[in-house]
Design a protein around this motif. Structure first.
Motif, PDB file in Angstrom:
ATOM      1  N   ALA A   1       0.832  -1.205   0.000  1.00  5.79           N
ATOM      2  CA  ALA A   1       0.000   0.000   0.000  1.00  5.79           C
ATOM      3  C   ALA A   1       0.869   1.258   0.000  1.00  5.79           C
ATOM      4  O   ALA A   1       0.583   2.228  -0.722  1.00  5.79           O
ATOM      5  CB  ALA A   1      -0.927  -0.015   1.210  1.00  5.79           C
ATOM      6  N   MET A   2       1.934   1.242   0.828  1.00  7.21           N
ATOM      7  CA  MET A   2       2.839   2.392   0.849  1.00  7.21           C
ATOM      8  C   MET A   2       3.514   2.580  -0.506  1.00  7.21           C
ATOM      9  O   MET A   2       3.661   3.710  -0.997  1.00  7.21           O
ATOM     10  CB  MET A   2       3.893   2.196   1.940  1.00  7.21           C
ATOM     11  N   LEU A   3       3.902   1.468  -1.119  1.00  9.44           N
ATOM     12  CA  LEU A   3       4.558   1.559  -2.417  1.00  9.44           C
ATOM     13  C   LEU A   3       3.592   2.086  -3.473  1.00  9.44           C
ATOM     14  O   LEU A   3       3.955   2.930  -4.309  1.00  9.44           O
ATOM     15  CB  LEU A   3       5.087   0.184  -2.815  1.00  9.44           C
ATOM     16  N   SER A   4       2.365   1.604  -3.445  1.00 12.45           N
ATOM     17  CA  SER A   4       1.370   2.085  -4.400  1.00 12.45           C
ATOM     18  C   SER A   4       1.090   3.570  -4.185  1.00 12.45           C
ATOM     19  O   SER A   4       0.955   4.339  -5.146  1.00 12.45           O
ATOM     20  CB  SER A   4       0.078   1.271  -4.258  1.00 12.45           C
ATOM     21  N   SER A   5       1.011   3.974  -2.915  1.00 15.78           N
ATOM     22  CA  SER A   5       0.789   5.388  -2.629  1.00 15.78           C
ATOM     23  C   SER A   5       1.948   6.239  -3.122  1.00 15.78           C
ATOM     24  O   SER A   5       1.743   7.320  -3.700  1.00 15.78           O
ATOM     25  CB  SER A   5       0.586   5.582  -1.119  1.00 15.78           C
ATOM     26  N   ALA A   6       3.191   5.746  -2.896  1.00 14.56           N
ATOM     27  CA  ALA A   6       4.354   6.498  -3.364  1.00 14.56           C
ATOM     28  C   ALA A   6       4.370   6.595  -4.878  1.00 14.56           C
ATOM     29  O   ALA A   6       4.664   7.665  -5.444  1.00 14.56           O
ATOM     30  CB  ALA A   6       5.635   5.823  -2.861  1.00 14.56           C
ATOM     31  N   GLU A   7       4.032   5.501  -5.555  1.00 10.95           N
ATOM     32  CA  GLU A   7       4.009   5.535  -7.023  1.00 10.95           C
ATOM     33  C   GLU A   7       2.950   6.507  -7.527  1.00 10.95           C
ATOM     34  O   GLU A   7       3.199   7.300  -8.454  1.00 10.95           O
ATOM     35  CB  GLU A   7       3.744   4.138  -7.567  1.00 10.95           C
ATOM     36  N   GLU A   8       1.781   6.455  -6.911  1.00 11.65           N
ATOM     37  CA  GLU A   8       0.716   7.366  -7.329  1.00 11.65           C
ATOM     38  C   GLU A   8       1.107   8.816  -7.075  1.00 11.65           C
ATOM     39  O   GLU A   8       0.843   9.706  -7.914  1.00 11.65           O
ATOM     40  CB  GLU A   8      -0.574   7.015  -6.572  1.00 11.65           C
ATOM     41  N   THR A   9       1.746   9.075  -5.927  1.00 12.81           N
ATOM     42  CA  THR A   9       2.171  10.441  -5.613  1.00 12.81           C
ATOM     43  C   THR A   9       3.202  10.951  -6.619  1.00 12.81           C
ATOM     44  O   THR A   9       3.116  12.091  -7.102  1.00 12.81           O
ATOM     45  CB  THR A   9       2.752  10.492  -4.191  1.00 12.81           C
ATOM     46  N   LEU A  10       4.172  10.095  -6.944  1.00 10.16           N
ATOM     47  CA  LEU A  10       5.209  10.506  -7.881  1.00 10.16           C
ATOM     48  C   LEU A  10       4.632  10.760  -9.273  1.00 10.16           C
ATOM     49  O   LEU A  10       4.971  11.748  -9.938  1.00 10.16           O
ATOM     50  CB  LEU A  10       6.301   9.436  -7.944  1.00 10.16           C
ATOM     51  N   GLU A  11       3.774   9.864  -9.719  1.00  9.76           N
ATOM     52  CA  GLU A  11       3.184  10.047 -11.044  1.00  9.76           C
ATOM     53  C   GLU A  11       2.320  11.302 -11.089  1.00  9.76           C
ATOM     54  O   GLU A  11       2.339  12.054 -12.084  1.00  9.76           O
ATOM     55  CB  GLU A  11       2.367   8.813 -11.415  1.00  9.76           C
ATOM     56  N   SER A  12       1.558  11.531 -10.028  1.00  6.82           N
ATOM     57  CA  SER A  12       0.748  12.744  -9.986  1.00  6.82           C
ATOM     58  C   SER A  12       1.630  13.984  -9.979  1.00  6.82           C
ATOM     59  O   SER A  12       1.332  14.986 -10.651  1.00  6.82           O
ATOM     60  CB  SER A  12      -0.155  12.714  -8.742  1.00  6.82           C
ATOM     61  N   LYS A  13       2.715  13.927  -9.219  1.00  5.05           N
ATOM     62  CA  LYS A  13       3.644  15.052  -9.171  1.00  5.05           C
ATOM     63  C   LYS A  13       4.255  15.322 -10.545  1.00  5.05           C
ATOM     64  O   LYS A  13       4.345  16.485 -10.987  1.00  5.05           O
ATOM     65  CB  LYS A  13       4.749  14.728  -8.166  1.00  5.05           C
ATOM     66  N   LEU A  14       4.648  14.261 -11.219  1.00  2.00           N
ATOM     67  CA  LEU A  14       5.255  14.419 -12.539  1.00  2.00           C
ATOM     68  C   LEU A  14       4.258  15.016 -13.531  1.00  2.00           C
ATOM     69  O   LEU A  14       4.604  15.892 -14.351  1.00  2.00           O
ATOM     70  CB  LEU A  14       5.765  13.062 -13.033  1.00  2.00           C
ATOM     71  N   ARG A  15       3.015  14.548 -13.457  1.00  2.00           N
ATOM     72  CA  ARG A  15       1.998  15.101 -14.354  1.00  2.00           C
ATOM     73  C   ARG A  15       1.768  16.587 -14.082  1.00  2.00           C
ATOM     74  O   ARG A  15       1.623  17.384 -15.020  1.00  2.00           O
ATOM     75  CB  ARG A  15       0.679  14.323 -14.195  1.00  2.00           C
ATOM     76  N   ARG A  16       1.725  16.965 -12.814  1.00  2.00           N
ATOM     77  CA  ARG A  16       1.524  18.384 -12.492  1.00  2.00           C
ATOM     78  C   ARG A  16       2.696  19.228 -12.974  1.00  2.00           C
ATOM     79  O   ARG A  16       2.508  20.341 -13.484  1.00  2.00           O
ATOM     80  CB  ARG A  16       1.333  18.548 -10.985  1.00  2.00           C
ATOM     81  N   MET A  17       3.905  18.718 -12.799  1.00  2.00           N
ATOM     82  CA  MET A  17       5.079  19.474 -13.257  1.00  2.00           C
ATOM     83  C   MET A  17       5.032  19.700 -14.763  1.00  2.00           C
ATOM     84  O   MET A  17       5.268  20.821 -15.248  1.00  2.00           O
ATOM     85  CB  MET A  17       6.347  18.711 -12.868  1.00  2.00           C
ATOM     86  N   ARG A  18       4.746  18.666 -15.482  1.00  2.00           N
ATOM     87  CA  ARG A  18       4.667  18.805 -16.927  1.00  2.00           C
ATOM     88  C   ARG A  18       3.532  19.736 -17.322  1.00  2.00           C
ATOM     89  O   ARG A  18       3.644  20.541 -18.264  1.00  2.00           O
ATOM     90  CB  ARG A  18       4.500  17.434 -17.577  1.00  2.00           C
ATOM     91  N   GLY A  19       2.415  19.608 -16.612  1.00  4.50           N
ATOM     92  CA  GLY A  19       1.286  20.490 -16.899  1.00  4.50           C
ATOM     93  C   GLY A  19       1.608  21.943 -16.622  1.00  4.50           C
ATOM     94  O   GLY A  19       1.176  22.836 -17.370  1.00  4.50           O
ATOM     95  N   VAL A  20       2.351  22.214 -15.546  1.00  5.55           N
ATOM     96  CA  VAL A  20       2.726  23.586 -15.209  1.00  5.55           C
ATOM     97  C   VAL A  20       3.600  24.184 -16.300  1.00  5.55           C
ATOM     98  O   VAL A  20       3.407  25.338 -16.742  1.00  5.55           O
ATOM     99  CB  VAL A  20       3.437  23.618 -13.844  1.00  5.55           C
ATOM    100  N   ILE A  21       4.598  23.420 -16.746  1.00  3.94           N
ATOM    101  CA  ILE A  21       5.488  23.927 -17.791  1.00  3.94           C
ATOM    102  C   ILE A  21       4.709  24.193 -19.074  1.00  3.94           C
ATOM    103  O   ILE A  21       4.925  25.205 -19.771  1.00  3.94           O
ATOM    104  CB  ILE A  21       6.632  22.929 -18.025  1.00  3.94           C
ATOM    105  N   THR A  22       3.758  23.310 -19.373  1.00  2.00           N
ATOM    106  CA  THR A  22       2.937  23.527 -20.570  1.00  2.00           C
ATOM    107  C   THR A  22       2.073  24.773 -20.421  1.00  2.00           C
ATOM    108  O   THR A  22       1.934  25.583 -21.359  1.00  2.00           O
ATOM    109  CB  THR A  22       2.069  22.288 -20.828  1.00  2.00           C
ATOM    110  N   ASP A  23       1.449  24.953 -19.239  1.00  2.63           N
ATOM    111  CA  ASP A  23       0.589  26.115 -19.011  1.00  2.63           C
ATOM    112  C   ASP A  23       1.378  27.420 -19.073  1.00  2.63           C
ATOM    113  O   ASP A  23       0.852  28.463 -19.502  1.00  2.63           O
ATOM    114  CB  ASP A  23      -0.102  26.002 -17.658  1.00  2.63           C
ATOM    115  N   LEU A  24       2.619  27.382 -18.619  1.00  2.00           N
ATOM    116  CA  LEU A  24       3.434  28.591 -18.652  1.00  2.00           C
ATOM    117  C   LEU A  24       3.966  28.896 -20.042  1.00  2.00           C
ATOM    118  O   LEU A  24       4.555  29.962 -20.278  1.00  2.00           O
ATOM    119  CB  LEU A  24       4.614  28.454 -17.680  1.00  2.00           C
ATOM    120  N   GLY A  25       3.778  27.991 -20.982  1.00  2.00           N
ATOM    121  CA  GLY A  25       4.234  28.205 -22.340  1.00  2.00           C
ATOM    122  C   GLY A  25       5.735  28.081 -22.509  1.00  2.00           C
ATOM    123  O   GLY A  25       6.304  28.680 -23.431  1.00  2.00           O
ATOM    124  N   LEU A  26       6.371  27.303 -21.624  1.00  2.00           N
ATOM    125  CA  LEU A  26       7.818  27.142 -21.680  1.00  2.00           C
ATOM    126  C   LEU A  26       8.180  25.907 -22.488  1.00  2.00           C
ATOM    127  O   LEU A  26       7.396  24.940 -22.561  1.00  2.00           O
ATOM    128  CB  LEU A  26       8.397  27.034 -20.263  1.00  2.00           C
TER     129      LEU A  26
END
Length: 456
Positions: free
Chosen positions: A241-266
């Motif tokens: 469960a901890m591993l699944s939570s960590a994987e989900e957190t990392l993937e969500s974080k990565l998606r947000r980072m990519r989304g932020v860079i896209t939204d900023l037009g960089l």
């Protein structure tokens, strides 16, 4: 042999030679005296006549002779019977003895079979116990390795910290006090002692003068192993469960980072190229997952890949100014865009954000970069400009003090100056700008991106 009563004298005694002769019957004279003792003896004696001879014997001797003859006859009859039926008797005795012997042998064989079955059950139980214990030891080692792998995962969030999560509490299982398999960070050494049944005494009330049966002991051992296995299952489930939570957190974080860079037009490629790279190296060793790798190892491998991508994205986003330049609650006195000029009262373009602050409050750089301007700059008053690479830059105006020099490398959070009211200003505040390729853009877009990243 003939028996005569007291009147045998009244009858004449016949002899075989006197056949045909007349005999006179004589009666003893009445006046002839007879002794009393002789008369009594003549009445109780026995007379034996043989070949004309008379033999008188007493009753004692008579009965002795009769008894002796009877005993001899009985002995002769018994002897004759024994010899006549000896073979049958012996056969029956031998058969009876053989039957008893066979019965004893059957009983002994039955007892031996019981002992063999009991020994076989003990050996089988011991073998099963060893197998189960070996499986538990292997699972223990694997879970400890997994716990080490989970504990060695570094914080990949950088300066963007996720809300604190409550630690997963590992409850001690209802297993025996020794050994205990949980928490998994504890080192547990399982052994199979000869007196393993004695370890069960702590699990149940001690009954005085009661010897537990072997079945009870084996059931107790099975219960211990079952509880240990159940405890390890719970620990493994928590780890997954901890591993699944960590994987989900990392993937969500990565998606947000990519989304932020896209939204900023960089441009992601330009940002990654501009990101500084520290000294790294070493031989290339490809990662290989063995055939025996389970879901945990495969999931950990995926997490490692995602974590590497997040770390790379963190280094890239360290050059993006999405953080606040001042500490505390954000309060804008003037926004980005067209406004009424505070001095002329005419519409004018405001190229940044004015943050309400007190004179002397520290001003912090919002991204890693290099100071390209630090001094008086017309309407900005005392101003610091930081180049973050890839066309990104920030300006900090109306400062009362400047704490950096041109060419100085600064990192996120470094103090570049103090709030003031120098230049074209109506009071203490911070004028903050973000520029892309020299063109001013709304800093709130970057600040909203920072809020979005911090929400993860």
């Amino acid at each position: 042999m003939s028996h005569r009563s007291g009147h045998h004298a009244e009858y004449p005694q016949h002899h075989p030679h006197d056949r045909g002769h007349a005999h006179s019957h004589r009666r003893a004279p009445a006046s002839h005296p007879a002794p009393a003792a002789a008369s009594a003896a003549s009445q109780s004696d026995y007379t034996l006549v043989h070949a004309g001879k008379q033999v008188r014997i007493g009753p004692v001797v008579f009965w002795i002779v009769v008894g002796t003859v009877s005993l001899l006859g009985a002995w002769s009859a018994a002897t004759a019977t024994y010899f006549a039926f000896r073979d049958d008797v012996l056969t029956r005795l031998i058969a009876r003895q053989a039957e008893m012997q066979y019965a004893y042998e059957d009983r002994i064989a039955e007892l031996r079979a019981k002992v063999d079955r009991a020994t076989s059950r003990q050996l089988l139980d011991q073998e099963q116990f060893d197998q189960k214990l070996d499986q538990i030891l292997k699972r223990q080692t694997a879970l400890e390795g997994r716990a080490t792998a989970l504990g060695s995962m570094p914080d990949i969030t950088g300066s963007i910290r996720a809300p604190a999560r409550a630690p997963v509490a590992i409850e001690p299982p209802s297993a025996p006090s020794t050994p205990k398999p949980s928490p998994i960070s504890d080192t547990v050494i399982f052994t199979a002692p000869p007196d393993r049944e004695a370890r069960l005494e702590s699990r149940s009330p001690v009954m005085a003068n009661v010897q537990p049966s072997q079945a009870t002991k084996l059931a107790g051992v099975d219960n211990v192993l079952t509880r240990l296995t159940r405890s390890l299952d719970q620990v493994e489930a928590r780890q997954l469960a901890m591993l699944s939570s960590a994987e989900e957190t990392l993937e969500s974080k990565l998606r947000r980072m990519r989304g932020v860079i896209t939204d900023l037009g960089l441009d992601m490629g330009h940002l990654e190229a501009a990101a500084p790279k520290g000294g790294m190296g070493g031989p290339f060793v490809p990662v290989k997952l063995g055939a025996e790798s389970g879901p945990f190892e495969r999931q950990l491998y995926r997490i490692s890949i995602t974590r590497a991508q997040v770390e790379k994205m963190n280094r890239t986003l360290a050059l993006v100014p999405y953080r606040k330049p001042v500490i505390g609650e954000v309060e804008f006195t003037s926004g980005f865009g067209v406004r009424s000029d505070p001095f002329l009262g005419r519409p004018a373009m405001h190229t940044g954000l004015d943050f309400r602050a007190a004179t002397g409050d520290p001003v912090r750089v919002t991204a890693n970069g290099k100071v390209v301007n630090a001094g008086w700059a017309g309407g900005y008053g005392r101003m610091v400009e930081v180049d973050h690479g890839n066309g990104l830059s920030t300006r900090y105006g109306h400062l009362s003090e400047i704490n950096v020099k041109i060419g100085q490398q600064v990192k996120i959070g470094d103090i570049v100056g103090e709030v003031g009211s120098t230049g074209r200003s109506t009071g203490p505040h911070l004028h903050y700008e973000t520029r892309i390729d020299g063109e001013a853009v709304d800093p709130q877009k970057f600040l909203r991106a920072g809020v979005r990243l911090s929400a993860g």
